[in-house]
Design an enzyme around this catalytic site. Structure first.
Site, mmCIF file in Angstrom:
data_model
loop_
_atom_site.group_PDB
_atom_site.id
_atom_site.type_symbol
_atom_site.label_atom_id
_atom_site.label_comp_id
_atom_site.label_asym_id
_atom_site.label_seq_id
_atom_site.Cartn_x
_atom_site.Cartn_y
_atom_site.Cartn_z
ATOM 1 N N SER A 132 13.203 -15.413 -25.779
ATOM 2 C CA SER A 132 12.764 -16.099 -24.565
ATOM 3 C C SER A 132 11.556 -16.994 -24.857
ATOM 4 O O SER A 132 11.632 -17.884 -25.702
ATOM 5 C CB SER A 132 12.457 -15.065 -23.479
ATOM 6 O OG SER A 132 12.290 -15.678 -22.221
ATOM 7 N N ASP A 156 18.609 -16.254 -21.121
ATOM 8 C CA ASP A 156 17.408 -15.608 -21.636
ATOM 9 C C ASP A 156 17.712 -14.370 -22.482
ATOM 10 O O ASP A 156 18.353 -13.429 -22.022
ATOM 11 C CB ASP A 156 16.546 -15.211 -20.430
ATOM 12 C CG ASP A 156 15.158 -14.752 -20.804
ATOM 13 O OD1 ASP A 156 14.892 -14.564 -22.002
ATOM 14 O OD2 ASP A 156 14.333 -14.597 -19.892
#
Length: 422
Positions: A112, A258
């Protein structure tokens, strides 16, 4: 009447949002397959449930890491997710450079926000100016959209149907020069690994970014960029990334988001819950973990407003997933006689939110991480970090936002925590 109108407006927004879709081909029909992005070899990535491939690819990767360490211990850097908290990790790396305390990392992993930092960390201190520009400079303005509320971004994610602000930021920094530099470092045996979440499989996918870079050309730059964007695309805040793949006969589309949806961080090319005997070759390694979020925060009353509830819920989920993963990392490093150093945004850092991308907030967090690192007050053991956060929540720390690697005496003077070797 006002409440009724508000509910009707929200219902309309949700209905409209459900109609905003992107056309895509079906995903690959099996969990484990030889599909790969078009034009690339399947070896550039792995689904973390594919234990057979792990057993095959791990030994040569670890051997390369040892060769790159030139007889010394392998240095591993793991960068976690955390939304806007990535500014902390970026600042920490810049501060380590300023304090002449930055190791040469043979393996860098990112998830991320950590994935966005990872390329700069992998390439070394000469890339610090670009790192600061991305997380503490003018370029950080790209992520912030002052006219768009958090709720609106959840209903209509930034860039849905187009590339969005996150894409613009990453596309600016992923240049042919970066791709060539990553490929050159990978040829020395070093590895840069980034995680995404394949929503169709609901599994973590680890991408060998050096292998992608080694492919060369514009195709390498585009896939490198798209993987980084996908890894940082928090669902609801940024749109998912469609990656076109093929098994040589059929074409498919995968939907990636993500990486921290499934794993907040990882320290080896192996999935965290699969500990292979090949890790014995990394005995004595130095493991550095930068957690770009808080693992504790003082209690406060939560608003009943939907955006606040969603934000607090995401934050709590990330907090506890990261705690669990750190416990596993601690167990693995102890078993393999590795030296573990951890840094976390402390509980007493004021007003932090993973969704606060205001430029002034990013710059303040960047400068905080840089200052602590430059002064040698970045690292602590997991136990020390827990004690420090407990003291902060109980109000026994005298200085707000003292550094992660410092403790405060009764006189209010801070000094560095001692990180014992194992």
């Amino acid at each position: 009447m006002h409440i009724v109108k508000s509910l009707l407006c929200l219902a309309c927004l949700i209905t409209l949002a459900g109609c905003v879709t992107q056309s895509r081909k079906p995903p690959p029909p099996t969990l484990i397959s030889n599909t790969a992005p078009v034009g690339f070899d399947p070896s550039i990535r792995i689904v973390t449930t594919d234990r057979r491939r792990f057993a095959t690819i791990s030994p040569p990767i670890i051997q390369g890491l040892r060769q790159a360490a030139h007889g010394g211990p392998v240095n591993i850097l793991a960068l976690s997710g955390g939304g806007s908290g990535g500014a902390f990790g970026a600042g920490a790396l810049a501060g380590l450079t300023r304090g002449h305390q930055r190791p040469d990392f043979q393996l860098v992993t990112g998830v991320s926000a950590g994935a966005l930092i990872a390329s700069f960390a992998f390439l070394g201190s000469s890339w610090d100016p670009a790192l600061q520009d991305a997380f503490g400079g003018e370029r950080s303005d790209l992520i912030h959209s002052p006219k768009t509320s958090f709720l609106a971004r959840l209903v209509f994610p930034s860039g849905l149907g187009s590339h969005g602000r996150l894409y613009e930021l990453v596309d600016h920094f992923v240049t042919p020069r970066m791709i060539a530099a990553v490929a050159a470092e990978t040829a020395k045996g070093r590895r840069l690994i980034v995680a995404t979440t394949d929503l169709d499989k609901q599994e973590t996918v680890l991408w060998d970014m050096g292998a992608i870079a080694a492919h060369g050309g514009d195709a390498a730059r585009k896939l490198f960029r798209d993987v980084l964007v996908a890894s940082a695309s928090v669902p609801g805040m940024f749109p998912p990334v469609i990656i076109h793949v093929s098994d040589g006969v059929h074409a498919y589309d995968e939907l990636h988001v993500d990486g921290s949806v499934t794993t907040p961080l990882f320290i080896t090319p192996l999935v965290a819950d699969v500990v292979s005997t090949s890790l014995d070759q990394l005995n004595g390694a130095n493991v550095y973990v930068i957690v770009n979020s808080q693992l504790a925060s003082p209690p406060r009353e939560s608003s009943l407003e939907t955006p606040e509830l969603l934000g607090r819920s995401f934050s709590a989920q990330l907090m506890y997933k990261t705690k669990e993963t750190l416990a596993l990392v601690d167990s693995v490093t102890r078993e393999h006689h590795m030296r573990l150093r951890v840094t976390v945004i402390p509980a007493d850092y004021p007003g932090h939110s993973f969704a606060d991308f205001r430029p002034e907030s990013l710059r303040r967090l960047f400068d905080y991480g840089a200052d602590c690192a430059a002064r040698g007050l970045l690292w602590a053991t997991i136990e020390q970090g827990i004690q420090r956060d407990r003291a902060a929540i109980n109000g026994s720390l005298h200085a707000a936002a003292s550094c992660p690697g410092s403790i405060t005496t009764s006189s209010g003077a801070g000094h560095a925590m001692q990180v014992p070797s194992r």
